[in-house]
Structures are given as structure tokens and as C-alpha cells.
Scaffold this motif. Sequence first.
Motif, short mmCIF file in Angstrom:
data_model
loop_
_atom_site.label_atom_id
_atom_site.label_comp_id
_atom_site.label_asym_id
_atom_site.label_seq_id
_atom_site.Cartn_x
_atom_site.Cartn_y
_atom_site.Cartn_z
N UNK A 1 -43.10 -28.25 6.89
CA UNK A 1 -42.69 -27.74 8.19
C UNK A 1 -41.86 -28.79 8.90
N UNK A 2 -42.14 -28.99 10.15
CA UNK A 2 -41.44 -30.00 10.93
C UNK A 2 -42.36 -30.41 12.05
N UNK A 3 -42.20 -31.63 12.55
CA UNK A 3 -43.06 -32.05 13.66
C UNK A 3 -42.80 -31.17 14.87
N UNK A 4 -43.85 -30.60 15.43
CA UNK A 4 -43.63 -29.69 16.56
C UNK A 4 -43.13 -30.46 17.77
N UNK A 5 -43.27 -31.80 17.76
CA UNK A 5 -42.74 -32.50 18.94
C UNK A 5 -41.21 -32.64 18.92
N UNK A 6 -40.55 -32.03 17.94
CA UNK A 6 -39.10 -31.88 18.04
C UNK A 6 -38.73 -30.83 19.09
N UNK A 7 -39.65 -29.91 19.36
CA UNK A 7 -39.34 -28.78 20.23
C UNK A 7 -40.08 -28.91 21.56
N UNK B 1 -43.32 -24.91 20.92
CA UNK B 1 -43.25 -24.30 19.59
C UNK B 1 -43.56 -22.80 19.63
N UNK B 2 -44.01 -22.30 20.78
CA UNK B 2 -44.43 -20.90 20.86
C UNK B 2 -43.32 -19.94 21.27
N UNK B 3 -42.26 -20.44 21.88
CA UNK B 3 -41.19 -19.54 22.32
C UNK B 3 -40.00 -19.70 21.39
N UNK C 1 -37.14 -18.85 11.06
CA UNK C 1 -38.09 -17.76 11.25
C UNK C 1 -39.27 -18.23 12.09
N UNK C 2 -39.73 -19.43 11.77
CA UNK C 2 -40.91 -19.96 12.48
C UNK C 2 -40.63 -20.21 13.96
#
Length: 189
Positions: free
Chosen positions: A3-9, A12-14, A50-51
Amino acid sequence: MNGFPSDWLVDAMVPASDVELALLLVNSMDLLEDPPDRLVDLQWLTHVLTRVGHAQLAGELTKRDLPRLRRLRDAMRSVFETDDDTTAAEVLNPLLVKARAVPLLTEHDGAIFLQVGLGLRGVAALEARLPAALATFVAEQGTRRLGVCGSDPCRCVFVDRTRAGTRKYCCSYCNDRYAARAYRRRRKH
Ligand SMILES: [Zn+2]
């Protein structure tokens, strides 16, 4: 599948913003991954798109788009790497012209929006929307808010949303790696 580190975004939910899509595209080259280049095929990118809420865009990409995606990635990276707004303009302006990144008004659910790349699909949409998003970002906040990870050998990019503009690492993993190395260096003395 990595995946990817969610702290790039930011969230992560929108659905990810176009600035965040630029960030994800650039970070498809990740020197901490093996192999580092995840754009040899479309698997990683379509999974990630997609994610983050862009399944339609993901479905519009084909293998033939890979060279264009890699070229767009290289250009977007140079905008994150420079601290000079003029350099960013020299990279982004020709891309905006070439992709005909024209903002048009569009209505959705009774609200009206200004949108770039209306009617474009797949890689053509990305070629218009990502440079437009970064150009808007640079105009509003400057290139100093776009950065490259300082934790060698990582070269992933990030958007600095800290109040003071002091972000140095792409994710908490890199931050921790850097802190651990600094700790080991101190212990040797
Ligand atoms: Zn990093």
C-alpha cells in the motif's frame, strides 16, 4: 501488494485531491521498495487510485499509458524538488498549455464547480489535472510547501501542511528511521 503510508494523505477516507494524486504518482518510485519503480505495470497505481476513491480513473488507464505516466511523474517530481517558484512555473506552464488544462464551470448536485480536464479520461485527464492542481497550490502556497523526504535513501515527496512549514520526512516510518540512526550515532560517542 504494498500500500502506501496513509500519512501521505490529509484524510485517507475521502477521495484524494488532485495534489494528492500528483504526490501518489511521484511516490510510485520509492527507493525503499523492491523493486523501487512501481510503474513498470499498472498494478500498483490502479490499486492505489481505487483505494483513494478514484476507481473510475484507474479503470480508464491502459498499459500503453505507462510511458506518458512516467513522463508526467518525472515532471511532477521536479516541482516537488525545487524551492524556486519560477522553476516550477517553467515546468508547469508548458504542461498546462500542452494538456489544454482549461478550467470550466460544471454543475453537480445543485452546486457549481470550476474543474480542469472536464471530458478528459485516463492519462489525458491526469496530464491536465495534476499540473493544474500543483500550479494552483504553488500560486497559493509556494513551492516551499512541497518537499522531498530527508531520510536517506528515501526520495518520496510530501505536502507540508504543518503550521510552521517544518516537515522533513514523507511518513512516520521515515521519521522514525532517521531518529533511530541519529540515536545510534549519538551512542557511539
Ligand atoms: Zn521517506
